[in-house]
Every structure is written in C-alpha cells, then in structure tokens.
Design an enzyme around this catalytic site. Structure first.
Site, PDB file in Angstrom:
ATOM      1  N   TYR A  96       3.556   6.684   9.817  1.00  0.00           N
ATOM      2  CA  TYR A  96       2.719   5.528   9.478  1.00  0.00           C
ATOM      3  C   TYR A  96       3.559   4.412   8.844  1.00  0.00           C
ATOM      4  O   TYR A  96       3.403   3.243   9.191  1.00  0.00           O
ATOM      5  CB  TYR A  96       1.573   5.937   8.529  1.00  0.00           C
ATOM      6  CG  TYR A  96       0.459   4.920   8.518  1.00  0.00           C
ATOM      7  CD1 TYR A  96      -0.674   5.084   9.303  1.00  0.00           C
ATOM      8  CD2 TYR A  96       0.557   3.754   7.756  1.00  0.00           C
ATOM      9  CE1 TYR A  96      -1.680   4.128   9.327  1.00  0.00           C
ATOM     10  CE2 TYR A  96      -0.432   2.792   7.769  1.00  0.00           C
ATOM     11  CZ  TYR A  96      -1.551   2.987   8.554  1.00  0.00           C
ATOM     12  OH  TYR A  96      -2.533   2.028   8.583  1.00  0.00           O
ATOM     13  N   HIS A 109       0.849  -1.193   0.000  1.00  0.00           N
ATOM     14  CA  HIS A 109       0.000   0.000   0.000  1.00  0.00           C
ATOM     15  C   HIS A 109       0.882   1.241   0.000  1.00  0.00           C
ATOM     16  O   HIS A 109       1.675   1.446   0.910  1.00  0.00           O
ATOM     17  CB  HIS A 109      -0.929   0.009   1.217  1.00  0.00           C
ATOM     18  CG  HIS A 109      -2.131  -0.864   1.032  1.00  0.00           C
ATOM     19  ND1 HIS A 109      -3.263  -0.775   1.801  1.00  0.00           N
ATOM     20  CD2 HIS A 109      -2.379  -1.845   0.127  1.00  0.00           C
ATOM     21  CE1 HIS A 109      -4.147  -1.663   1.380  1.00  0.00           C
ATOM     22  NE2 HIS A 109      -3.629  -2.340   0.375  1.00  0.00           N
ATOM     23  N   PRO A 130      -4.877   0.146  18.816  1.00  0.00           N
ATOM     24  CA  PRO A 130      -4.658  -0.381  17.459  1.00  0.00           C
ATOM     25  C   PRO A 130      -4.622   0.691  16.363  1.00  0.00           C
ATOM     26  O   PRO A 130      -4.249   0.391  15.235  1.00  0.00           O
ATOM     27  CB  PRO A 130      -5.846  -1.325  17.240  1.00  0.00           C
ATOM     28  CG  PRO A 130      -6.895  -0.867  18.196  1.00  0.00           C
ATOM     29  CD  PRO A 130      -6.179  -0.265  19.361  1.00  0.00           C
ATOM     30  N   LYS A 137       0.619  -0.289  15.319  1.00  0.00           N
ATOM     31  CA  LYS A 137       2.046  -0.293  15.651  1.00  0.00           C
ATOM     32  C   LYS A 137       2.494  -1.490  16.501  1.00  0.00           C
ATOM     33  O   LYS A 137       3.694  -1.753  16.626  1.00  0.00           O
ATOM     34  CB  LYS A 137       2.417   1.001  16.394  1.00  0.00           C
ATOM     35  CG  LYS A 137       2.328   2.234  15.522  1.00  0.00           C
ATOM     36  CD  LYS A 137       3.324   2.170  14.390  1.00  0.00           C
ATOM     37  CE  LYS A 137       3.266   3.336  13.453  1.00  0.00           C
ATOM     38  NZ  LYS A 137       3.751   3.017  12.101  1.00  0.00           N
ATOM     39  N   TYR A 184      -9.414   5.535   7.407  1.00  0.00           N
ATOM     40  CA  TYR A 184      -9.666   5.881   8.812  1.00  0.00           C
ATOM     41  C   TYR A 184     -10.649   7.047   8.802  1.00  0.00           C
ATOM     42  O   TYR A 184     -10.333   8.104   8.245  1.00  0.00           O
ATOM     43  CB  TYR A 184      -8.390   6.332   9.511  1.00  0.00           C
ATOM     44  CG  TYR A 184      -7.337   5.252   9.735  1.00  0.00           C
ATOM     45  CD1 TYR A 184      -7.214   4.622  10.975  1.00  0.00           C
ATOM     46  CD2 TYR A 184      -6.457   4.878   8.728  1.00  0.00           C
ATOM     47  CE1 TYR A 184      -6.238   3.658  11.191  1.00  0.00           C
ATOM     48  CE2 TYR A 184      -5.482   3.900   8.941  1.00  0.00           C
ATOM     49  CZ  TYR A 184      -5.387   3.295  10.179  1.00  0.00           C
ATOM     50  OH  TYR A 184      -4.423   2.339  10.402  1.00  0.00           O
TER      51      TYR A 184
HETATM   52  C1  PHB Z   1      -6.402  -4.393  10.648  1.00  0.00           C
HETATM   53  O1  PHB Z   1      -6.302  -4.653   9.442  1.00  0.00           O
HETATM   54  O2  PHB Z   1      -6.865  -5.223  11.451  1.00  0.00           O
HETATM   55  C2  PHB Z   1      -5.956  -3.063  11.140  1.00  0.00           C
HETATM   56  C3  PHB Z   1      -5.431  -2.152  10.246  1.00  0.00           C
HETATM   57  C4  PHB Z   1      -5.018  -0.913  10.699  1.00  0.00           C
HETATM   58  C5  PHB Z   1      -5.151  -0.587  12.038  1.00  0.00           C
HETATM   59  C6  PHB Z   1      -5.655  -1.507  12.935  1.00  0.00           C
HETATM   60  C7  PHB Z   1      -6.061  -2.746  12.489  1.00  0.00           C
HETATM   61  O3  PHB Z   1      -4.763   0.641  12.463  1.00  0.00           O
END
Ligand code: PHB
Ligand code: APR
Length: 405
Positions: free
Chosen positions: A400, A88, A308, A312, A216
């Site tokens: 990130y 990505h 989450p 990280k 997000y």
């Molecule tokens: C996930 O794919 O489970 C996932 C992706 C990004 C995050 C948290 C979880 O910030």
C-alpha cells in the site's frame, strides 16, 4: 511541406518546431516527465489535447505513495503537498462490523500522503510556467511519424492550422483514451486485460470525513470506501452494478448504502450533506506491452490502467516517468541507450506488482456474486487471516505504501 498525407499549413507560428523529447499528453505523467527532464537539462515540448481549465478541473484519486512523495520533494515539487496534504500512517479495513487498522508506521516504517491529483496537477502546471517549459494546449489530431528512424516527428493541429515538431524521442503520456500506443505495430504489441463486473459510484461532499484515515469496507451489500480531500471535504465510494449511472444514485440512496456498509462505530459518526460531484467509474485493468517501440515510449495510463482500489494509477505514472527521465538523461549526457533499452522491462516489473496488488485488494473487498459461493468463502478466510496475522498485514502495508522505485 507535406508529411505523409497531411499538409503543414503554418510555417511562421511561435510554436516550437524542434525539441529533444516530444511528450504527448499533459496529465501527471507528461507534465512530471517534462519537469524532470528540464531538471536534467533535457528540452521537451508537451502537447495536450484539452484546455488547461479542463485538465486542472479533473477530480481523481489522492493517495501519494511514500516513494512518490519522495520523488516530488526531491524535484522541488513537494511544498504544497507537505503543507496541505495529510500524512497517513495507516489504513483501515472493515469486515463483519469490525475495523482492522493496518499500521504502516509500525509494520514498515513508512506512510502515504493524502493529496488530490487535482492539486498535484496544478503544482506541475505552475512549476512548468515558472520554468518556461513549453506546453501546447488544445493540440488536436496528433500524429506520430518516423518512430523507426532517429528523426521522429509529431504533427498536430492548433487553432485550425497544422504544425510539425521534430524531435529525438516521442513519449506517449496520453492516458487510457490516447492513441500513442496504437503506433506500436499489432504484431509487436500485446494487451492483457481484466474487467470487473461492477462500478464504483463516487461522491464528493463538503462534510467532515467520517474517519481521519481511509476505510475500505467489505459488506454483503457490496464494497464501500471512505476517503477525503481535507477537513471539510469528503470523498466516498460505494460499489454499484455494471450498468449504473450517476442518476441511479441520488444522494439519499448513496448515503443510506454507505452508512449500512460501514461498521457501526464509523457509521455513527457519518455526516451527510449534498453532493458537489458524483461519478461512476468502471473497474478494469489492462497492460499494453511492450512500453517502447523504435523511438516511441509509453508512460502512465497510456500504457496501463489499474482499478482504483489501492489508488496505484498516479503512482505508476510517477514511477514510469522517473525511470524514463533517468534513461533519457543518461542518453543525453553519455550517449548510452542502456536505460532506454531496459525501460520497458524495468517499468513493467513494477507495473505488474501494482496490478497484482490492485487485483488482490479488489478481489478481497468487493461482492462478486449474490450467492454464498466458493469465492466468497475464500474471501472471508483471507480477511480472517489478515485480521489475525501480522505477516499478512505487513505484506499489505508494504504494497500500500508502495514498493521501491
Ligand atoms: C480517493 O481519495 O479518491 C481514493 C482513495 C483511495 C483509493 C481510491 C480513491 O483506493
Ligand atoms: N493528444 C494529446 N493529448 C491527449 C490525447 C491526444 N490524442 N488523448 C488524451 N490526451 C491527454 C488527456 O487530455 C490527458 O490530459 O493526455 C492526458 C493523460 O492524462 P491522464 O489521463 O491523467 O494520464 P496520466 O498522465 O498517465 O496519469 C495517470 O491519471 O487517470 C489517472 O488514475 C490515473 O492517477 C492516474 C493518472
């Protein structure tokens, strides 16, 4: 032989009784550490509480930082990640019905790899099997002894019998619920904690992901996240109240909430379907310092937990064990303990930067109060700034994709 108050009952088993590094916990931190040590010619034994089936069945986040992917490739563990994972080059933030793409490639020339921790855990177990690295599963009642001496020991039960493993070093990789960190005396150890007043409700469904990159979303109803595992496996999350359970979120409620929280251009593409897994994750952050005491070292979730947001946790487990494997290898090749002495400070400096980024992204994207208060106004100002400033976007991209190891 009696060790402390405990009797070692099995003197004749096939289990190892001596190794260089005893590793408690066979999650990503423990298994990657054992593998990296093996590459450096250092022997270790991993003691894991749960069954292999349990460890390999856990569903967790799946964002591998640029540097973490490099570590896995350099160790010869990257083939399946590169074959089945997804590179990505960006991530998307949604706010006020608009989408902002943070272009990792253009801003910092790096990317992340979307590859489930479940898959990585299997790759690590397969690699250990291939190389014949010792892993004792269903090892219970683990106790660590004599970490203030040069001859520590770990005793544990397996199939109802007690065993003793002597070693030079003990590494606690036993996760957030582990006990290894409790061996650092309370006069030495300090915990720094932040709890968030909400949870994430997560759903896995066999549907095509709504977007080819993560989204997000900050919405008045609360946060939402669109992630994925593959072309036909979507991972979605919505912010719920602190006391929510999975039963409070039947599929229909979940899909409605998610659709409402996404910008229209994404919501229009959302494909819903029955959930194949649903869980509730509390959001908290804590760091237990220092990461070492005597001959005991802590790595991964055993020492620090992040919310989450930003994914990280796994990446910090990887950077901790990279530092530790190199420090242990130095010790065994040159006798120098400099790397080991500096491990706690080196790892904590990276850990705190990831704690800060996870806190920042959590604060930016969640709904903290139903009211339009001062903090909400700040959040809107910061999102506005991010949407209009390339410098702000670059700072987000840099964090990130992961800071340098
Ligand atoms: C996930 O794919 O489970 C996932 C992706 C990004 C995050 C948290 C979880 O910030
Ligand atoms: N004795 C032995 N093993 C234990 C004990 C114990 N007392 N307690 C826990 N364990 C095992 C757990 O069963 C688990 O397999 O330690 C392992 C810890 O693994 P993780 O929780 O996956 O932690 P870590 O290896 O540090 O990986 C961090 O996992 O929690 C996620 O988001 C986090 O992705 C990050 C990664």
């Amino acid at each position: 032989m009696a060790i402390g108050s405990r009797e070692v009952t099995n003197h004749t088993s096939q289990l190892p009784t001596r190794t260089q590094v005893a590793i408690i916990g066979g999650g990503p931190a423990g298994t990657l550490l054992s593998y990296l040590l093996h590459l450096e010619g250092v022997a270790s034994v991993v003691l894991e509480l749960r069954s292999r089936e349990h460890v390999l069945g856990r569903v967790r986040a799946g964002v591998i930082e640029y540097g973490s992917a490099g570590v896995l490739r350099a160790a010869g563990l990257g083939d399946r990640m590169d074959g089945e994972g997804f590179v990505h080059d960006g991530v998307n933030l949604a706010f006020a019905n608009k989408l902002l793409r943070i272009d990792f490639g253009g801003l910092v020339g790096k990317h992340v790899v979307i590859y489930g921790q479940t898959q990585l855990q299997k790759d690590l177990y397969d690699a250990m099997d291939r190389e014949g690295i010792a892993l004792v599963d269903e090892a219970e009642q683990i106790e660590v002894h004599d970490i203030e001496t040069t001859t520590p020991r770990v005793i544990f039960d397996k199939d109802g019998e007690s065993h003793s493993l002597s070693c030079d070093y003990v590494v606690g990789c036993d996760g957030a619920h582990g006990t290894a960190r409790e061996y650092i005396p309370s006069t030495v150890s300090q915990t720094f904690e932040r709890l968030y007043p909400f949870v994430w409700v997560g759903l896995l469904s066999e549907t095509p992901p709504v977007n080819d990159e993560l989204i997000y979303a900050n919405h008045l109803d609360g946060f939402a996240l669109c992630s994925m595992r593959n072309e036909n496996l979507s991972r979605y999350y919505v912010q719920g109240s602190a006391e929510d359970t999975p039963e409070d979120w039947p599929d229909e409620r979940f899909w409605e909430a998610l659709e409402r929280r996404l910008p229209t251009e994404a919501a229009d593409r959302l494909v819903t379907g029955p959930s194949i897994e649903k869980l509730v994750t509390p959001l908290r952050s804590w760091v237990s310092e220092p990461l070492s005491y005597g001959r005991l070292y802590l790595a991964g979730d055993a020492a620090h937990v992040v919310p989450p947001t930003g994914a990280k946790g796994l990446n910090l487990a990887i950077s901790d064990v990279v530092y530790l494997a190199s420090a242990l290898s130095d010790f065994y090749t040159t006798g120098s303990t400099t790397g080991l002495d500096e491990y706690s400070a080196t790892a904590l400096s990276r850990v705190w930067k990831a704690v800060r980024f996870s806190w920042w992204l959590t604060a930016l994207m969640h709904r903290f109060s139903a009211e339009e208060d001062f903090d909400r106004r700040l959040q809107m100002a910061e999102l506005d700034y991010l949407f209009s400033s390339e410098a702000a976007q670059r700072a987000m991209a840099e964090n990130y994709v992961g800071l340098l190891l």
